[in-house]
Design an enzyme around this catalytic site. Structure first.
Site, mmCIF file in Angstrom:
data_model
loop_
_atom_site.group_PDB
_atom_site.id
_atom_site.type_symbol
_atom_site.label_atom_id
_atom_site.label_comp_id
_atom_site.label_asym_id
_atom_site.label_seq_id
_atom_site.Cartn_x
_atom_site.Cartn_y
_atom_site.Cartn_z
ATOM 1 N N CYS A 2 69.168 66.671 -2.227
ATOM 2 C CA CYS A 2 69.264 66.726 -3.671
ATOM 3 C C CYS A 2 70.632 66.236 -4.087
ATOM 4 O O CYS A 2 71.404 65.772 -3.259
ATOM 5 C CB CYS A 2 69.122 68.159 -4.134
ATOM 6 S SG CYS A 2 70.539 69.097 -3.593
ATOM 7 N N ARG A 27 68.754 61.228 -6.251
ATOM 8 C CA ARG A 27 68.658 61.921 -4.960
ATOM 9 C C ARG A 27 67.544 62.958 -4.924
ATOM 10 O O ARG A 27 67.224 63.504 -3.872
ATOM 11 C CB ARG A 27 69.988 62.617 -4.663
ATOM 12 C CG ARG A 27 71.154 61.675 -4.595
ATOM 13 C CD ARG A 27 72.433 62.451 -4.461
ATOM 14 N NE ARG A 27 72.480 63.131 -3.196
ATOM 15 C CZ ARG A 27 73.011 62.628 -2.093
ATOM 16 N NH1 ARG A 27 73.547 61.436 -2.107
ATOM 17 N NH2 ARG A 27 73.023 63.320 -0.979
ATOM 18 N N TRP A 74 65.243 68.223 -4.732
ATOM 19 C CA TRP A 74 64.112 67.612 -4.032
ATOM 20 C C TRP A 74 63.614 68.702 -3.108
ATOM 21 O O TRP A 74 64.217 68.999 -2.078
ATOM 22 C CB TRP A 74 64.560 66.376 -3.253
ATOM 23 C CG TRP A 74 63.411 65.582 -2.706
ATOM 24 C CD1 TRP A 74 62.725 64.596 -3.356
ATOM 25 C CD2 TRP A 74 62.818 65.695 -1.409
ATOM 26 N NE1 TRP A 74 61.739 64.099 -2.535
ATOM 27 C CE2 TRP A 74 61.765 64.756 -1.336
ATOM 28 C CE3 TRP A 74 63.054 66.499 -0.298
ATOM 29 C CZ2 TRP A 74 60.971 64.598 -0.212
ATOM 30 C CZ3 TRP A 74 62.258 66.344 0.832
ATOM 31 C CH2 TRP A 74 61.234 65.397 0.859
ATOM 32 N N ASN A 100 72.325 71.684 -1.127
ATOM 33 C CA ASN A 100 71.599 70.509 -0.645
ATOM 34 C C ASN A 100 71.460 70.660 0.865
ATOM 35 O O ASN A 100 72.461 70.734 1.564
ATOM 36 C CB ASN A 100 72.396 69.255 -1.008
ATOM 37 C CG ASN A 100 71.909 68.015 -0.260
ATOM 38 O OD1 ASN A 100 72.684 67.115 0.001
ATOM 39 N ND2 ASN A 100 70.645 67.961 0.062
ATOM 40 N N GLY A 101 70.219 70.724 1.335
ATOM 41 C CA GLY A 101 70.007 70.838 2.775
ATOM 42 C C GLY A 101 68.899 71.822 3.090
ATOM 43 O O GLY A 101 68.094 72.167 2.217
ATOM 44 N N GLU A 468 58.084 44.983 4.903
ATOM 45 C CA GLU A 468 58.968 45.406 3.808
ATOM 46 C C GLU A 468 58.274 45.206 2.456
ATOM 47 O O GLU A 468 58.412 46.025 1.547
ATOM 48 C CB GLU A 468 60.293 44.627 3.882
ATOM 49 C CG GLU A 468 61.285 44.883 2.762
ATOM 50 C CD GLU A 468 61.804 46.316 2.688
ATOM 51 O OE1 GLU A 468 61.529 47.125 3.583
ATOM 52 O OE2 GLU A 468 62.473 46.637 1.682
ATOM 53 N N LYS A 472 57.704 48.111 -0.321
ATOM 54 C CA LYS A 472 58.200 48.041 -1.709
ATOM 55 C C LYS A 472 57.077 48.318 -2.688
ATOM 56 O O LYS A 472 57.228 49.061 -3.645
ATOM 57 C CB LYS A 472 58.772 46.651 -2.040
ATOM 58 C CG LYS A 472 60.145 46.293 -1.548
ATOM 59 C CD LYS A 472 61.232 47.216 -1.954
ATOM 60 C CE LYS A 472 61.406 48.229 -0.915
ATOM 61 N NZ LYS A 472 62.404 48.790 -0.325
ATOM 62 N N GLU A 475 55.784 52.098 -2.546
ATOM 63 C CA GLU A 475 56.675 53.192 -2.931
ATOM 64 C C GLU A 475 56.971 53.225 -4.427
ATOM 65 O O GLU A 475 57.299 54.268 -4.955
ATOM 66 C CB GLU A 475 57.956 53.231 -2.087
ATOM 67 C CG GLU A 475 58.884 52.077 -2.196
ATOM 68 C CD GLU A 475 60.054 52.148 -1.187
ATOM 69 O OE1 GLU A 475 60.389 53.232 -0.701
ATOM 70 O OE2 GLU A 475 60.631 51.093 -0.912
ATOM 71 N N HIS A 491 42.239 42.229 13.669
ATOM 72 C CA HIS A 491 41.854 43.212 14.686
ATOM 73 C C HIS A 491 41.558 44.561 14.036
ATOM 74 O O HIS A 491 42.053 45.600 14.486
ATOM 75 C CB HIS A 491 42.966 43.358 15.741
ATOM 76 C CG HIS A 491 43.174 42.108 16.534
ATOM 77 N ND1 HIS A 491 42.302 41.682 17.500
ATOM 78 C CD2 HIS A 491 44.144 41.163 16.466
ATOM 79 C CE1 HIS A 491 42.722 40.534 18.013
ATOM 80 N NE2 HIS A 491 43.846 40.200 17.396
ATOM 81 N N LYS A 584 66.472 59.228 -2.640
ATOM 82 C CA LYS A 584 67.218 58.092 -2.105
ATOM 83 C C LYS A 584 67.768 58.377 -0.710
ATOM 84 O O LYS A 584 67.660 57.565 0.185
ATOM 85 C CB LYS A 584 68.366 57.771 -3.061
ATOM 86 C CG LYS A 584 69.281 56.675 -2.572
ATOM 87 C CD LYS A 584 68.977 55.395 -3.272
ATOM 88 C CE LYS A 584 69.679 54.204 -2.698
ATOM 89 N NZ LYS A 584 68.761 53.084 -2.501
#
Ligand code: GLU
Length: 589
Positions: A2, A27, A74, A100-101, A468, A472, A475, A491, A584
């Protein structure tokens, strides 16, 4: 995972932490909360939703104080609710914490505290922290000692800001989650990252794991293990406050996409001695491992093709979260190249720790100075992409590619050629990010906006680009997207192709023949083919020209897809800067 920010000083802390938390929202944005130390005690205000939504419901007009903290969550433990939003308070109401954690042993601690009479109102792991501190105080210890002994009982990761209703001290502590201190003439900021207070100061201290900071009239840092005071160097940040603003753009995502030409231009005009030195280290290593997650992983995969093709150097590419499985191969001669925008990605840090246990050499490629990964590395290369605020990696991805491509050329003793090749792309990237191209791609987005699935394919160097591209798109627009090597889709996944299924086909001079055959196979099943590359072809229903740039193709070809992903997000009503469920900096394992 966060954002946290705090201020203690001579100014009114309330507007400072409100402005700061807005900049940290990238974040985590499940809920937001504030605690302000006032004459009347600590006032807590919080709510579920993004910062602006929550702020519109909170009234701060009557509240001021010289010390305040804020948190943008978050969720890791406990759902997204008002009760679980931070700040969290001890059951007696004296101690208030933002965190945060993850506290890994919170269940045992919670049980123990419950047995001692504490009551819990949230499902978070965090709530044990203020209660532990309070409990230590209840056993007769003075406040700072209580904080120290409480923190020693925590297992897991934290960046913490702690307030006590009965004094005017702001305590900060870090272990495996980022926390930076900003110095101004009138006070101190504590925050998860620098852009949140960059308007006020460029003077910072990057705290180390185990640091405990006590700020009131004076500022002191202690090491939690030894209990002794420690001195940390004050660094000056090179980033500019303007870089962390949207400017004329509506979203950070498009601003950051548009910055790529300038960033790439700077990257190829920098002093190349670092690139040359690292290339020498790679040559001497016995076993090279790239470790990364998400987009950085795709950049590493792309690099592995370039290392092989240009320099005939074999490298292993591992997802940081899976690196554990390679551990037994590591020796002191192994070289780890860890790639992470933030330098705080928990999976990467944990993989690096495992490699350090085997005494392997660590080189990191990072964008945030002073991050944990820098500290864990023997050497590092800066990406110099400037602050990336949007949750999606765009400019950080291409700046990683530039460094990795330069390393491949340096390994092949063709650095000058590589520099000129990348330089040639700069003007073209200006064109690719221009309003004209953006509008052209918007037409494509209109056609694809209701798609349920989008597939992307590429061969060789275009394969990581296909991965990639899919990342993009999904997300930010939440359309299911998958990337494949050109030869692989048939396949199995070709079974999913129906009339009109969009398939993006990346081409290059080298892979053109084969990839066009793959495109024809898809077209024969009704796919809508979007070609990206140097030459148009009749198989394409929509074509975006990206000039041939050899090894630098990977840098240019992703840009139209970054723009497409952005346009899809807008058309589908998604916020490009804050995709749902993402954060992020992924500071949890
Ligand atoms: N583990 C804490 C929670 O779920 C903090 C999460 C975060 O870092 O945002 O509330």
């Amino acid at each position: 995972m966060c954002g946290i920010i705090g201020y203690i000083g001579k100014k009114n802390a309330v507007p400072l932490v409100i402005e700061g938390i807005k900049k940290l929202e990238y974040r985590g944005y499940d809920s937001v909360g504030f605690a302000v130390k006032t004459e009347q005690g600590i006032i807590i205000k919080k709510g579920v939703g993004k910062v602006d939504e929550v702020l519109s419901k909170l009234d701060f007009s009557e509240i001021s104080g010289n010390t305040a903290v804020a948190h943008s969550r978050w969720a890791t433990h406990g759902s997204v609710t008002q009760e679980n939003a931070h700040p969290q308070m001890s059951s007696k109401g004296d101690i208030v914490v933002v965190h945060n954690g993850i506290i890994e042993n919170y269940q045992a601690l919670k049980q123990d505290l419950t047995n001692k009479g504490c009551t819990f109102t949230s499902e978070t792991d965090t709530e044990v922290i203020p209660n532990l501190i309070q409990n230590e105080m209840d056993s007769g210890k003075e406040y700072i000692e209580s904080v120290k002994s409480a923190l020693k009982k925590l297992e897991g990761s934290y960046a913490l800001l702690i307030l006590n209703k009965n004094n005017n001290i702001l305590i900060g502590a870090r272990k495996e989650s980022p926390l930076v201190v900003g110095f101004t003439e009138d006070g101190w900021f504590f925050a998860s990252d620098i852009p949140s207070f960059l308007e006020h100061t460029k003077k910072v201290i990057y705290l180390h794991d185990g640091d405990l900071v006590i700020a009131n009239d004076v500022f002191k840092i202690y090491n939690l293990d030894t209990g002794l005071e420690v001195k940390r160097k004050i660094a000056t940040v090179e980033w500019d406050a303007e870089q962390a603003k949207k400017g004329v753009f509506e979203h950070f995502m498009m601003k950051e996409i548009s910055e790529q030409a300038a960033i790439i231009s700077n990257a190829v005009t920098q002093d190349m001695s670092k690139i040359k030195n690292v290339a020498e280290t790679i040559k001497k290593a016995r076993g090279v491992y790239f470790i990364a997650c998400g987009s950085s992983y795709n950049a590493c995969l792309s690099a592995s093709y370039k290392f092989a093709k240009l320099a005939k150097v074999h490298v292993n590419v591992a997802l940081a979260s899976e690196f554990e499985n390679y551990k037994d191969f590591l020796t002191p001669e192994s070289l780890i190249i860890a790639v992470s925008q933030s330098g705080e990605t928990a999976d990467v840090l944990s993989a690096v720790k495992a490699a350090k246990e085997k005494k392997s050499r660590i080189i990191s490629i990072i964008n945030v100075m002073g991050s944990s990964l820098v500290r864990e590395s023997d050497e590092f290369i800066m990406q110099n992409a400037g602050p990336e605020i949007c949750v999606l990696a765009t400019k950080s991805y291409t700046s990683q590619l530039v460094i990795l491509t330069l390393l491949a050329y340096a390994l092949a003793d063709k650095l000058d050629y590589g520099v000129s090749k990348i330089k040639e792309t700069v003007n073209h990237i200006y064109y690719l990010t221009s309003e004209n191209t953006r509008n052209y791609i918007k037409d494509l987005a209109e056609r694809l906006r209701y798609a349920n699935h989008i597939y992307s394919i590429g061969r060789g160097l275009q394969y990581p680009t296909a991965l990639e591209a899919a990342l993009k798109i999904k997300e930010v627009s939440y359309i299911h997207a998958e990337g494949f090597a050109g030869g692989e889709l048939k396949h199995g996944t070709i079974a999913m192709i129906e009339h009109g299924t969009p398939c993006i086909v990346f081409t290059s001079r080298e892979t053109e023949k084969q990839i066009i055959s793959n495109a024809l196979e898809l077209k024969a099943r009704g796919a809508y083919i979007i070609g990206i590359g140097p030459n148009n072809n009749e198989v394409f229903d929509f074509f975006i020209k990206v000039r041939e740039a050899e090894e630098a193709n990977s840098i240019c070809q992703i840009i139209p897809i970054q723009i497409l992903a952005y346009q899809l997000a807008i058309l589908r009503g998604c916020d490009p800067d804050y995709p749902k469920n993402l954060a992020k900096v992924v500071t949890v394992l």
